[in-house]
Design a protein around this motif. Structure first.
Motif, short mmCIF file in Angstrom:
data_model
loop_
_atom_site.label_atom_id
_atom_site.label_comp_id
_atom_site.label_asym_id
_atom_site.label_seq_id
_atom_site.Cartn_x
_atom_site.Cartn_y
_atom_site.Cartn_z
N UNK A 309 0.84 -1.20 0.00
CA UNK A 309 0.00 0.00 0.00
C UNK A 309 0.87 1.25 0.00
N UNK A 310 0.68 2.15 -0.97
CA UNK A 310 1.54 3.34 -1.03
C UNK A 310 1.22 4.39 0.03
N UNK A 311 0.05 4.28 0.65
CA UNK A 311 -0.36 5.28 1.63
C UNK A 311 -0.83 4.60 2.92
N UNK A 312 0.07 3.92 3.62
CA UNK A 312 -0.34 3.11 4.78
C UNK A 312 -0.85 3.93 5.95
N UNK A 313 -0.29 5.12 6.16
CA UNK A 313 -0.78 5.97 7.25
C UNK A 313 -2.24 6.36 7.00
N UNK A 314 -2.52 6.81 5.79
CA UNK A 314 -3.87 7.21 5.45
C UNK A 314 -4.83 6.02 5.50
N UNK A 315 -4.33 4.84 5.12
CA UNK A 315 -5.18 3.64 5.17
C UNK A 315 -5.60 3.33 6.60
N UNK A 316 -4.65 3.32 7.51
CA UNK A 316 -4.99 3.10 8.91
C UNK A 316 -5.95 4.17 9.42
N UNK A 317 -5.67 5.42 9.04
CA UNK A 317 -6.50 6.53 9.52
C UNK A 317 -7.94 6.39 9.03
N UNK A 318 -8.11 5.97 7.78
CA UNK A 318 -9.45 5.83 7.23
C UNK A 318 -10.23 4.70 7.91
N UNK A 319 -9.58 3.56 8.09
CA UNK A 319 -10.24 2.44 8.78
C UNK A 319 -10.60 2.85 10.20
N UNK A 320 -9.67 3.52 10.88
CA UNK A 320 -9.92 3.96 12.25
C UNK A 320 -11.08 4.96 12.29
N UNK A 321 -11.09 5.89 11.35
CA UNK A 321 -12.14 6.90 11.30
C UNK A 321 -13.50 6.26 11.02
N UNK A 322 -13.51 5.20 10.24
CA UNK A 322 -14.77 4.52 9.91
C UNK A 322 -15.35 3.79 11.11
N UNK A 323 -14.55 3.60 12.16
CA UNK A 323 -15.01 2.90 13.35
C UNK A 323 -15.41 3.85 14.48
N UNK A 324 -15.51 5.15 14.22
CA UNK A 324 -16.09 6.03 15.24
C UNK A 324 -17.58 5.73 15.34
N UNK A 325 -18.20 5.92 16.48
CA UNK A 325 -19.65 5.67 16.58
C UNK A 325 -20.47 6.42 15.54
N UNK A 326 -20.08 7.67 15.27
CA UNK A 326 -20.82 8.47 14.31
C UNK A 326 -20.75 7.87 12.91
N UNK A 327 -19.56 7.45 12.51
CA UNK A 327 -19.39 6.93 11.16
C UNK A 327 -19.92 5.51 11.01
N UNK A 328 -19.85 4.72 12.07
CA UNK A 328 -20.49 3.41 12.03
C UNK A 328 -21.98 3.58 11.77
N UNK A 329 -22.60 4.56 12.45
CA UNK A 329 -24.02 4.83 12.27
C UNK A 329 -24.32 5.28 10.83
N UNK A 330 -23.51 6.19 10.30
CA UNK A 330 -23.73 6.69 8.94
C UNK A 330 -23.60 5.58 7.91
#
Length: 394
Positions: A309-330
């Motif tokens: 993956x050429x952008x591993x930091x961003x990949x982790x950040x996106x997966x992590x962000x998708x697991x916030x309660x707000x984004x899980x709900x969305x």
């Protein structure tokens, strides 16, 4: 649901499986879309990132872009737009129609696909790990995994969640038009009976070998992962010669057109797609969703990071962000599938999400759902699926 009785927690180890070249496909596919800063545009994923990748283990500065290779229409545009607005990286989405397509592309690229995040179905993950197609997570960069319900973690294919985390899971049933089929349908046997009678010529099945072939075994209350040649031949005979003449199309997403437009009478469907169809129909009371007995399937798609993956930091950040309660709900609201967060059912009800019975299931319903196992019968299953489509003229 309690962990002791939930089949999502009690999992037998996966059986030995064939080579990746013989694996079978799953799930959704719609039009390819890329979303950059919240604006949807048609785009293709190009290799490489916009900046020099940092090392994921360091938790350093995020790269300026992110490429996600996933199932079509599988992420809330609001989640993607807020990620870019709040954290910076622009996001490009590229979609595939099957796990086979995903895996073939990653194998051919040998770590140079240019994709950062991929979303394979669980049973495919062991071979992807063995073939070096996935990167191990740096869990220090995924603190929001604490927002996930333990019932959806620790899967047999990745017990420690070293390479994968639940993205969404669902099941397969069917929808029928009550104006045409006036009796109650409750089982897969009922589905096949109606297909040959009231709904003949107006029945669709998923464009998916697993679901089509599996439905024969579900109807007969037998192991849908069987490798028995006689059982597979009986399946071939029934689907190709008895059922295929009554099938009008193989359509994995009738919720997009067939249900809203009322063009079919009986449709095999994934629960989230069926929910979408009823929500978009001008006559929702015309349609009946059925989670049929005695057996149906359970599948789970997973966040993962591609090798190279050429952008591993961003990949982790996106997966992590998708697991916030707000984004899980969305995401749950947008795709209509259970995304595995804690206490999601009550939040969905309190939040006014419609048709939650398409998303959350009782213990009794969960007990009827069985997972696919990849084995040496997969080639035969693809042959049956292809022969059935040919016999139907699809």
């Amino acid at each position: 649901m309690t962990e002791s009785s939930n089949p999502l927690r009690i999992l037998a180890p996966q059986e030995a499986v064939p080579t990746i070249a013989r694996e079978i496909s799953r799930r959704r596919f719609l039009s390819v879309a890329a979303i950059t800063g919240g604006a949807a545009v048609l785009a293709a994923c190009s290799p490489g990132g916009d900046s020099t990748p940092s090392t994921a283990a360091t938790g350093g500065e995020l790269e300026s872009s992110l490429s996600v290779y996933t199932w079509g229409d599988y992420d809330s545009p609001d989640v993607i737009a807020s990620f870019t607005a709040n954290l910076g990286p622009s996001v490009t989405l590229d979609s595939y129609s099957s796990n086979e397509e995903l895996i073939a592309k990653l194998i051919a690229a040998k770590g140079t696909s240019g994709y950062d995040i991929v979303v394979p179905t669980g049973v495919f993950i062991p071979q992807m790990i063995e073939n070096g197609l996935l990167t191990k997570f740096n869990k220090d960069l995924l603190p929001n995994i604490s927002n996930m319900d333990a019932a959806y973690l620790g899967r047999a294919w990745d017990p420690n969640n070293d390479y994968s985390i639940c993205k969404a899971w669902g099941t397969t049933g069917f929808v029928y038009d009550k104006n045409i089929i006036t009796r109650e349908l409750t089982t897969w046997a009922d589905f096949f009976d109606a297909a040959q009678n009231e709904a003949s010529g107006k029945t669709t099945m998923s464009d998916d070998p697993a679901g089509v072939v599996g439905s024969y075994f579900w109807a007969n209350d037998t192991d849908w992962n069987t490798e028995d040649p006689e059982q597979l031949e009986a399946c071939r005979e029934y689907l190709v010669n008895t059922i295929a003449p009554h099938i009008s199309a193989f359509d994995s997403y009738p919720g997009t057109n067939a249900i809203p437009q009322g063009t079919q009478a009986l449709m095999q469907a994934w629960n989230g797609d069926a929910r979408l169809g009823l929500m978009e129909s001008s006559e929702p009371d015309r349609w009946q969703w059925v989670l049929p007995g005695p057996i149906t399937e359970l599948w789970m798609d997973n966040w993962a990071i591609a090798e190279g993956a050429p952008n591993p930091e961003a990949a982790h950040a996106f997966i992590n962000d998708s697991m916030t309660p707000e984004n899980l709900f969305l995401n749950l609201d947008y795709i209509g599938y259970n995304v595995g967060g804690k206490d999601m059912e009550q939040e969905a009800i309190d939040g006014g999400i419609e048709l939650t019975d398409f998303i959350f299931f009782s213990e009794e319903q969960l007990a009827t759902m069985k997972e696919q196992v990849l084995n040496d019968s997969q080639t035969v299953r693809v042959e049956i699926w292809n022969e059935m489509k040919a016999a139907a003229g699809a």
